[in-house]
Design a protein around this motif. Sequence first.
Motif, mmCIF file in Angstrom:
data_model
loop_
_atom_site.group_PDB
_atom_site.id
_atom_site.type_symbol
_atom_site.label_atom_id
_atom_site.label_comp_id
_atom_site.label_asym_id
_atom_site.label_seq_id
_atom_site.Cartn_x
_atom_site.Cartn_y
_atom_site.Cartn_z
ATOM 1 N N MET A 56 0.897 -1.323 -0.037
ATOM 2 C CA MET A 56 -0.108 0.113 -0.140
ATOM 3 C C MET A 56 0.910 1.170 0.091
ATOM 4 S SD MET A 56 -2.743 1.303 2.962
ATOM 5 C CE MET A 56 -3.701 -0.088 2.758
ATOM 6 N N SER A 57 0.628 2.182 -0.834
ATOM 7 C CA SER A 57 1.342 3.519 -0.968
ATOM 8 C C SER A 57 0.711 4.703 -0.527
ATOM 9 C CB SER A 57 2.026 3.487 -2.284
ATOM 10 O OG SER A 57 0.922 3.717 -3.208
ATOM 11 N N GLN A 58 -0.495 4.535 0.269
ATOM 12 C CA GLN A 58 -1.198 5.392 0.729
ATOM 13 C C GLN A 58 -1.507 5.226 2.301
ATOM 14 O OE1 GLN A 58 -4.396 5.670 -2.108
ATOM 15 N NE2 GLN A 58 -5.488 4.091 -0.929
ATOM 16 N N ILE A 59 -1.941 6.426 3.048
ATOM 17 C CA ILE A 59 -2.748 6.429 4.101
ATOM 18 C C ILE A 59 -4.106 7.158 3.974
ATOM 19 C CG2 ILE A 59 -2.700 7.483 6.518
ATOM 20 C CD1 ILE A 59 0.047 7.651 6.247
ATOM 21 N N ARG A 60 -5.145 6.320 4.240
ATOM 22 C CA ARG A 60 -6.516 7.050 3.945
ATOM 23 C C ARG A 60 -7.356 6.705 5.347
ATOM 24 N NH1 ARG A 60 -9.811 7.633 -0.645
ATOM 25 N NH2 ARG A 60 -8.066 6.610 -2.121
ATOM 26 N N LYS A 61 -7.888 7.939 5.763
ATOM 27 C CA LYS A 61 -8.648 8.001 7.095
ATOM 28 C C LYS A 61 -9.942 8.753 6.689
ATOM 29 C CE LYS A 61 -5.317 5.988 9.364
ATOM 30 N NZ LYS A 61 -5.383 4.454 9.651
ATOM 31 N N SER A 62 -11.036 8.384 7.483
ATOM 32 C CA SER A 62 -12.176 9.097 7.473
ATOM 33 C C SER A 62 -12.752 9.170 8.966
ATOM 34 C CB SER A 62 -13.161 8.270 6.596
ATOM 35 O OG SER A 62 -14.180 9.086 6.329
ATOM 36 N N CYS A 104 -20.440 16.547 9.690
ATOM 37 C CA CYS A 104 -19.726 16.357 8.361
ATOM 38 C C CYS A 104 -18.775 15.485 8.494
ATOM 39 C CB CYS A 104 -18.839 17.728 8.066
ATOM 40 S SG CYS A 104 -17.855 18.222 9.563
ATOM 41 N N ARG A 105 -18.126 14.996 7.435
ATOM 42 C CA ARG A 105 -17.041 13.922 7.395
ATOM 43 C C ARG A 105 -15.682 14.672 6.792
ATOM 44 N NH1 ARG A 105 -19.475 9.443 4.450
ATOM 45 N NH2 ARG A 105 -19.892 9.257 6.662
ATOM 46 N N PHE A 106 -14.643 13.934 7.581
ATOM 47 C CA PHE A 106 -13.111 14.628 7.389
ATOM 48 C C PHE A 106 -12.578 13.228 6.304
ATOM 49 C CE2 PHE A 106 -8.659 14.677 8.905
ATOM 50 C CZ PHE A 106 -8.307 15.423 7.970
ATOM 51 N N ASP A 107 -12.214 13.404 5.383
ATOM 52 C CA ASP A 107 -11.375 12.407 4.757
ATOM 53 C C ASP A 107 -10.111 12.892 4.641
ATOM 54 O OD1 ASP A 107 -13.582 10.303 3.948
ATOM 55 O OD2 ASP A 107 -14.301 11.837 3.042
ATOM 56 N N PHE A 108 -9.002 12.170 4.916
ATOM 57 C CA PHE A 108 -7.544 12.241 4.831
ATOM 58 C C PHE A 108 -6.903 11.412 3.646
ATOM 59 C CE2 PHE A 108 -3.219 11.401 6.048
ATOM 60 C CZ PHE A 108 -2.694 12.852 5.919
ATOM 61 N N LEU A 109 -6.152 11.849 3.000
ATOM 62 C CA LEU A 109 -5.460 10.918 2.155
ATOM 63 C C LEU A 109 -3.910 11.250 1.859
ATOM 64 C CD1 LEU A 109 -5.274 8.518 -0.041
ATOM 65 C CD2 LEU A 109 -6.016 10.197 -1.861
ATOM 66 N N GLN A 110 -3.127 10.590 2.130
ATOM 67 C CA GLN A 110 -1.718 10.908 2.100
ATOM 68 C C GLN A 110 -1.133 9.711 0.887
ATOM 69 O OE1 GLN A 110 0.988 11.378 5.565
ATOM 70 N NE2 GLN A 110 2.331 12.198 4.172
ATOM 71 N N GLU A 111 -0.761 10.193 -0.190
ATOM 72 C CA GLU A 111 -0.218 9.122 -1.111
ATOM 73 C C GLU A 111 1.078 9.599 -1.764
ATOM 74 O OE1 GLU A 111 -3.396 9.097 -4.226
ATOM 75 O OE2 GLU A 111 -3.752 11.270 -4.131
ATOM 76 N N GLY A 112 1.537 8.537 -2.247
ATOM 77 C CA GLY A 112 2.926 8.692 -2.980
ATOM 78 C C GLY A 112 4.040 8.057 -2.376
ATOM 79 N N PHE A 113 3.884 6.995 -1.337
ATOM 80 C CA PHE A 113 5.095 6.483 -0.570
ATOM 81 C C PHE A 113 5.811 5.478 -1.329
ATOM 82 C CE2 PHE A 113 1.824 7.895 2.601
ATOM 83 C CZ PHE A 113 2.685 8.331 3.491
ATOM 84 N N HIS A 114 6.918 5.687 -1.788
ATOM 85 C CA HIS A 114 7.641 4.835 -2.565
ATOM 86 C C HIS A 114 8.976 4.592 -2.188
ATOM 87 C CE1 HIS A 114 4.790 5.799 -5.725
ATOM 88 N NE2 HIS A 114 5.152 7.045 -5.741
ATOM 89 N N GLY A 115 9.494 3.329 -2.187
ATOM 90 C CA GLY A 115 10.504 2.964 -1.575
ATOM 91 C C GLY A 115 10.641 2.338 -0.128
ATOM 92 N N GLY A 116 11.177 1.451 0.251
ATOM 93 C CA GLY A 116 11.227 0.870 1.680
ATOM 94 C C GLY A 116 11.432 1.964 2.659
ATOM 95 N N LYS A 117 12.343 2.880 2.644
ATOM 96 C CA LYS A 117 12.077 3.886 3.805
ATOM 97 C C LYS A 117 11.058 4.590 3.937
ATOM 98 C CE LYS A 117 17.106 4.475 3.916
ATOM 99 N NZ LYS A 117 18.327 5.297 3.789
ATOM 100 N N ALA A 118 10.295 4.818 2.568
ATOM 101 C CA ALA A 118 9.232 5.580 2.798
ATOM 102 C C ALA A 118 7.915 4.637 3.250
ATOM 103 C CB ALA A 118 8.941 6.085 1.176
#
Length: 143
Positions: A1-7, A96-110
Amino acid sequence: MSQIRKSVDFDVPASTLWRALTEKDLLATWLMPNDFEPRVGHRFTMTTDPAPFFDGTVHLQVLEIDAPHRMRWSWRGGPIDTVVTFTVTELGPRSCRFDFLQEGFHGGKAQFARFFLDLGWRKTGRVLLRTVVRTLEATSGAR
């Protein structure tokens, strides 16, 4: 998985949640100390404790703002170079709903960083952000 998704759902107007996401001092309370300004193109930093592969400084830039619904930032720090999207969806006049998405984690350290950031969202998004939003709502006298 290369993202964090929270709601997370909130029992407050979308405008209250938007304040917690875009006012520098409130953002510092639930996320990190910062020099944020809510305008496209603004470059800013956030600081926290250093960690493995990370000096404690996050370098960010506001990519998009569509108040009070959506905001996007570039987010660089340590081994990560990602994009964060905050979305606020009005569910009713006082919810209301808060959606958080952080994407683009590439490589082992990421991926290592993603694992720990994902764990941190349990406290940051579900506890600290909720506390800030409840405080805002209580001090507005709207409840």
